[in-house]
Motif scaffolding. Structure first.
Motif, short mmCIF file in Angstrom:
data_model
loop_
_atom_site.label_atom_id
_atom_site.label_comp_id
_atom_site.label_asym_id
_atom_site.label_seq_id
_atom_site.Cartn_x
_atom_site.Cartn_y
_atom_site.Cartn_z
N ALA A 421 0.78 -0.91 -0.10
CA ALA A 421 0.01 0.02 0.04
C ALA A 421 1.12 1.13 0.08
CB ALA A 421 -0.83 -0.09 1.23
N GLU A 422 0.55 2.28 -0.58
CA GLU A 422 1.25 3.44 -0.89
C GLU A 422 1.66 4.03 0.63
OE1 GLU A 422 3.75 6.06 -2.88
OE2 GLU A 422 2.57 4.22 -3.80
N GLU A 423 0.61 4.16 1.36
CA GLU A 423 0.79 4.53 2.76
C GLU A 423 1.71 3.73 3.46
OE1 GLU A 423 -3.09 3.68 5.03
OE2 GLU A 423 -3.36 3.38 2.86
N ASN A 424 2.22 2.76 3.07
CA ASN A 424 2.96 1.69 3.96
C ASN A 424 4.69 1.95 3.23
OD1 ASN A 424 0.98 0.98 5.59
ND2 ASN A 424 0.99 -1.16 4.99
N ILE A 425 4.78 2.80 2.27
CA ILE A 425 6.11 2.92 1.92
C ILE A 425 6.71 4.46 2.29
CG2 ILE A 425 7.81 3.16 -0.01
CD1 ILE A 425 5.64 1.50 -1.61
N LEU A 426 7.36 4.36 3.22
CA LEU A 426 7.81 5.67 4.00
C LEU A 426 9.09 6.03 3.88
CD1 LEU A 426 6.05 4.81 7.37
CD2 LEU A 426 4.97 6.12 5.65
N PRO A 427 9.53 7.31 4.09
CA PRO A 427 11.00 7.74 4.11
C PRO A 427 11.72 6.97 5.51
CG PRO A 427 9.76 9.54 3.69
CD PRO A 427 8.52 8.28 4.24
N SER A 428 12.82 6.56 5.25
CA SER A 428 13.70 5.75 6.24
C SER A 428 13.60 6.63 7.64
CB SER A 428 14.97 5.46 5.58
OG SER A 428 15.62 6.36 5.43
N ALA A 429 13.71 7.95 7.39
CA ALA A 429 13.78 8.86 8.71
C ALA A 429 12.60 8.78 9.47
CB ALA A 429 13.89 10.38 8.27
N CYS A 430 11.46 7.93 8.91
CA CYS A 430 10.01 7.97 9.40
C CYS A 430 9.93 6.33 10.01
CB CYS A 430 8.74 8.36 8.39
SG CYS A 430 8.81 9.86 7.92
N TRP A 431 11.02 5.90 10.47
CA TRP A 431 10.81 4.51 11.09
C TRP A 431 9.73 4.48 12.26
CZ3 TRP A 431 12.31 3.96 16.06
CH2 TRP A 431 13.01 5.09 16.60
N ALA A 432 9.91 5.61 13.03
CA ALA A 432 8.90 5.44 14.43
C ALA A 432 7.30 5.48 14.06
CB ALA A 432 9.13 6.96 15.05
N GLN A 433 7.20 6.08 12.80
CA GLN A 433 5.93 6.18 11.99
C GLN A 433 5.51 4.62 11.77
OE1 GLN A 433 4.98 9.24 9.17
NE2 GLN A 433 3.23 8.14 8.56
N GLN A 446 -9.67 -4.39 11.73
CA GLN A 446 -10.20 -3.90 10.51
C GLN A 446 -9.01 -2.98 9.73
OE1 GLN A 446 -13.28 -1.44 12.40
NE2 GLN A 446 -14.70 -2.83 11.74
N GLU A 447 -8.17 -2.43 10.51
CA GLU A 447 -7.00 -1.65 9.82
C GLU A 447 -6.24 -2.59 9.23
OE1 GLU A 447 -4.20 1.35 9.16
OE2 GLU A 447 -6.37 1.22 9.46
N LYS A 448 -6.08 -3.85 9.81
CA LYS A 448 -5.07 -4.85 8.77
C LYS A 448 -5.94 -5.26 7.68
CE LYS A 448 -3.09 -9.61 9.11
NZ LYS A 448 -2.91 -10.71 10.06
N ASP A 449 -7.03 -5.40 7.65
CA ASP A 449 -7.91 -5.76 6.30
C ASP A 449 -8.02 -4.70 5.58
OD1 ASP A 449 -8.46 -8.04 7.50
OD2 ASP A 449 -10.64 -7.52 8.06
N ARG A 450 -7.85 -3.43 5.84
CA ARG A 450 -8.00 -2.09 5.09
C ARG A 450 -6.53 -2.27 4.29
NH1 ARG A 450 -6.06 2.91 4.38
NH2 ARG A 450 -4.76 2.86 6.45
N LEU A 451 -5.49 -2.25 5.16
CA LEU A 451 -4.18 -2.49 4.39
C LEU A 451 -3.95 -3.52 3.27
CD1 LEU A 451 -1.81 -1.53 7.45
CD2 LEU A 451 -2.79 -0.06 5.56
N LEU A 452 -4.69 -4.59 3.67
CA LEU A 452 -4.47 -5.73 2.73
C LEU A 452 -5.37 -5.58 1.54
CD1 LEU A 452 -4.80 -8.92 5.22
CD2 LEU A 452 -2.92 -8.27 3.79
N TYR A 453 -6.33 -4.72 1.54
CA TYR A 453 -7.31 -4.35 0.57
C TYR A 453 -6.57 -3.29 -0.22
CZ TYR A 453 -10.82 -1.92 -2.14
OH TYR A 453 -11.48 -1.07 -3.25
N ARG A 454 -5.80 -2.40 0.42
CA ARG A 454 -5.02 -1.37 -0.35
C ARG A 454 -4.01 -2.01 -1.11
NH1 ARG A 454 -7.46 2.33 -1.88
NH2 ARG A 454 -5.42 3.53 -2.28
N GLN A 455 -3.29 -3.26 -0.40
CA GLN A 455 -2.32 -3.92 -1.41
C GLN A 455 -3.08 -4.45 -2.60
OE1 GLN A 455 0.67 -5.01 2.41
NE2 GLN A 455 -0.54 -6.84 1.23
N ASP A 456 -4.25 -5.24 -2.36
CA ASP A 456 -4.86 -5.74 -3.62
C ASP A 456 -5.06 -4.55 -4.57
OD1 ASP A 456 -5.03 -8.24 -2.35
OD2 ASP A 456 -6.94 -7.86 -1.70
#
Length: 473
Positions: A421-433, A446-456
């Protein structure tokens, strides 16, 4: 129906599988044969040379290659060489995945390190072709062998002509000279009585040239006049599986302006589809497109039909597969997520730097793991972190997607952006996020299912109904 495949690739194999899952009956013919074609894909080279694969045959393991006395084969997990004391005599190229170390090509070298010839091995472990090189090491001739070991197809790699030697029914030999690869494949299609009422193809190179020849020579019915005329992509279809540059490829523009039976261009990457539509919408004249409105209508995003496994996961587990000790912010992530167990595997031995991570109570290391263990880690763990520098191993991000793992990556390290998912690709400086997003997905289904859907969505997951709605019956 026939699927003209340019060369074997993961994307081509996925399309082949998707069409099968959608219920289509067709033959698949590949223009390039690397010796390891997927089951069900026909090679004109192999078929015309009469080479059959025995069910019990296996590829040739690197150590089974015979070398002169005193010479030595030295191999790592991904590459090998043949040495005559301190002189390198050959390079070994392994079939994918290289970790299995099955021979695909042996590049024999002269004393200056230039190629003399290349031996090609197939998935039966047999030497099926040899490429000879000129004094500068450039490939000149490629000879494919019959099962008997006799020369069968000789391809001139300079002028692209192809000489086929085959036996008639009475046992006598006959020779045919073809101007190029397209003519050889057309001969094979005609010889084997291929049904080309519809043509699917995945390249603007040889497969396109063959498709246009078949339509122009009217060897097959024109698809626009058959019973699929009302289906959006009812005729021939180009499945586009590559990137594009600043302008549309010239042959794509040719198809858009003069379809010759091509009713649709199915783009199999969402990002590439958006780029193509932007080029048509904003730069039609610069691209040479005659009718931009029509061009936009015959291009559609068409993903793949995937097969998933490993849906039962151990909670709060993280997997990282790497042959590099440069794993971005591994220590910080492990400290930020003490309730998670990090499983880090490598096909090679690990450096002291990476081995030091085992001091952390929630980090498990697997140096020199087997491919089978790597697959098990992907099956069992809940999250995959694509955060290692260097090459990707075991097609990790791709296989993580197929095993329904939630994938996170840093922009600086991501190997396969199409499956996260695009929102799960972060700058390395954002490791805490990243750590916080992982924790939130683990604690809220529900959040996990949402991310799996975004991957699809990102991977353009489709089903059989989607295919048949666009392509017809």
């Amino acid at each position: 129906m026939v699927f003209l495949m340019d060369h074997p690739s993961r994307e081509a194999a996925l399309l082949y599988g998707s069409l099968k899952k959608a219920g289509y009956s067709f033959r698949t013919v590949a223009f390039e044969d690397d010796g390891f074609l997927p089951e069900g894909v026909e090679s004109p080279y192999r078929e015309l040379c009469g080479r059959k694969r025995e069910e019990t045959a296996v590829p040739r393991y690197f150590s089974r290659l015979q070398v002169p006395d005193g010479w030595e084969i030295r191999s790592t997990g991904t590459e090998g060489n043949i040495w005559d004391y301190d002189t390198k005599r050959a390079q070994l190229v392994y079939a994918h995945p290289a970790s299995r170390r099955f021979l695909q090509t042996v590049n024999w070298l002269d004393s200056a390190g230039k190629n003399i010839w290349q031996d090609h091995y197939d998935d039966s472990g047999e030497l099926y072709a040899r490429t000879t090189c000129d004094a500068e090491g450039r490939p000149v001739l490629k000879t494919s062998y019959a099962a008997s070991g006799e020369e069968c197809i000789v391809e001139n790699l300079q002028n692209h002509t192809m000489l086929l030697r085959e036996k008639k029914e009475d046992g006598t030999l006959t020779s045919r000279l073809f101007p190029g690869k397209v003519e050889l494949v057309l001969y094979y299609l005609e010889k084997t009585k291929a049904d080309c009422d519809r043509i699917f193809f995945n390249s603007l190179s040889y497969p396109l040239f063959a498709q246009r020849r078949l339509r122009m020579e009217k060897r097959t019915p024109h698809p626009e006049k058959n019973d699929l005329a009302e289906v959006p992509f009812g005729g021939d279809v180009l499945f586009w599986q590559e990137e594009i540059g600043e302008r549309l490829p010239g042959n794509m523009v040719t198809v858009l302006n003069d379809p010759q039976g091509v009713n649709g261009i199915a783009v199999q990457s969402l990002g590439v589809y958006e780029k193509i539509q932007a080029q048509i919408r904003e730069h039609a004249a610069e691209n040479g497109i005659v009718n931009a409105e029509r061009a936009a209508k015959i291009i559609a995003p068409v993903g793949q039909i995937y097969s998933f496994s490993g849906t039962v996961k151990k909670e709060k587990t993280i997997c990282i597969l790497t042959n590099s000790d440069a794993v971005e912010h591994l220590a910080e992530l492990a400290d930020a997520l003490p309730e998670f167990v990090f499983h880090v595997g490598a096909l090679t031995e690990m450096s002291a730097k990476l081995m030091a991570m085992q001091k952390k109570p929630n980090v498990r290391l697997y140096p020199g793991m087997s491919e089978k263990l790597g697959e098990k880690l992907l099956e069992e763990n809940e999250f995959y972190l694509d955060i290692n520098h260097g090459n990707e191993i075991l097609d990790a991000a791709w296989n993580a997607y197929l095993r329904r793992m939630v994938i996170f990556a840093f922009r600086e390290t991501a190997h396969e952006r199409a499956y996260a998912a695009e929102e799960n690709i972060l700058p390395s400086a954002c490791w805490a996020q990243m750590a916080e997003q992982i924790r939130r997905a683990a604690e809220h289904s529900q959040e996990k299912d949402r991310l799996l859907y975004r991957q699809d969505v990102r991977a353009m997951r489709r089903n059989a109904e989607d295919y048949r709605r666009l392509l017809g019956g």
